[in-house]
Write an enzyme that holds these catalytic residues in place. Structure first.
Site, short mmCIF file in Angstrom:
data_model
loop_
_atom_site.label_atom_id
_atom_site.label_comp_id
_atom_site.label_asym_id
_atom_site.label_seq_id
_atom_site.Cartn_x
_atom_site.Cartn_y
_atom_site.Cartn_z
N ASN A 92 34.75 18.41 50.51
CA ASN A 92 34.45 19.79 50.88
C ASN A 92 32.95 19.97 51.08
OD1 ASN A 92 34.96 22.62 51.27
ND2 ASN A 92 34.32 23.00 49.15
N SER A 121 25.90 21.52 49.59
CA SER A 121 26.46 20.42 48.80
C SER A 121 27.73 19.90 49.47
CB SER A 121 26.85 20.89 47.39
OG SER A 121 25.76 21.50 46.74
N ASP A 130 34.93 24.24 43.94
CA ASP A 130 33.58 23.70 44.18
C ASP A 130 33.03 22.92 42.98
OD1 ASP A 130 33.66 24.97 46.69
OD2 ASP A 130 32.96 26.84 45.82
C1 GRF Z 1 30.67 26.97 55.63
O1 GRF Z 1 29.55 27.70 55.27
C2 GRF Z 1 31.10 26.06 54.50
O2 GRF Z 1 30.04 25.63 53.72
C3 GRF Z 1 31.99 26.97 53.69
O3 GRF Z 1 32.67 27.75 54.63
C4 GRF Z 1 31.89 27.87 55.82
C5 GRF Z 1 32.76 27.43 56.95
O4 GRF Z 1 32.18 27.69 58.19
N1 GRF Z 1 32.85 26.19 52.83
P1 GRF Z 1 32.90 27.13 59.52
O5 GRF Z 1 34.34 27.63 59.50
O6 GRF Z 1 32.82 25.64 59.51
O7 GRF Z 1 32.12 27.74 60.65
#
Ligand code: GRF
Length: 178
Positions: A92, A121, A130
């Site tokens: 993730n 991260s 997370d």
């Molecule tokens: C990103 O900021 C990621 O870190 C978080 O969700 C957001 C997803 O953005 N887990 P996208 O859908 O890839 O534009």
């Protein structure tokens, strides 16, 4: 040929950056969303990538039939249970310097708290939000004069740069620079 399954619930900008990074490499993608109208599924369609709407409750059934090298979460807004996580390796990306600001609205919470430093991260996924083992982190300074929108944009640019490269390292055991 390597196979990556990408799970997302929203915009899919990380998904697109990953697909573009690997376009000349031997990697096959499948895109999955738990939201039927998620833009990530539209992106997959435009990119000519196999895509599926998989309701959260059907995730195990879907994944147990899949052979793949990695499952990538990219804005997937649900917590996956242990039986699902046992099926594959899951990674993730999260827009904070974990363990700080786990969960939703991480960028805004760091901004509102007037932190000097935040970041991105990339981590393995476990059953807690997370909280899995961190693979790579990159920090950035929050500028006193910038807006939340500007900070979000700078964080997303970092995400789009590091996520494909971390995946490259994990998938091919490569030493690609980050
Ligand atoms: C990103 O900021 C990621 O870190 C978080 O969700 C957001 C997803 O953005 N887990 P996208 O859908 O890839 O534009």
């Amino acid at each position: 040929m390597k196979k990556i399954i990408v799970f997302g619930s929203g915009n899919g900008s990380n998904f697109q950056s990953i697909v573009e990074y690997f376009k000349n490499k031997d990697v096959e993608f499948v895109c999955v969303s738990n939201k039927q109208d998620a833009f990530i599924l539209q992106r997959a369609k435009l990119l000519g990538i196999k895509h599926f709407y998989v309701p959260y409750a059907d995730t195990y059934k879907f994944l147990e039939d899949q052979i793949c090298d990695l499952v990538i979460l990219a804005g997937y807004m649900r917590i996956l249970p242990a039986n699902v996580l046992k099926l594959h390796t899951f990674i993730n990306i999260h827009p904070s310097l974990l363990p700080a600001y786990k969960g939703k609205d991480a960028i805004k919470r760091a901004f509102d708290a007037k932190e000097n430093l935040t970041g991105v991260s990339v981590h393995y996924v476990n059953e807690e939000v997370d909280s899995g083992e961190i693979i790579v982190q990159q920090s950035l300074e929050i500028r006193r004069e910038e807006s939340l929108l500007e900070l979000e944009s700078r964080i997303h640019n970092i995400e789009h740069y590091i996520y494909p490269r971390v995946i490259d390292r994990v998938l091919f055991n490569s030493q690609v620079a980050i």
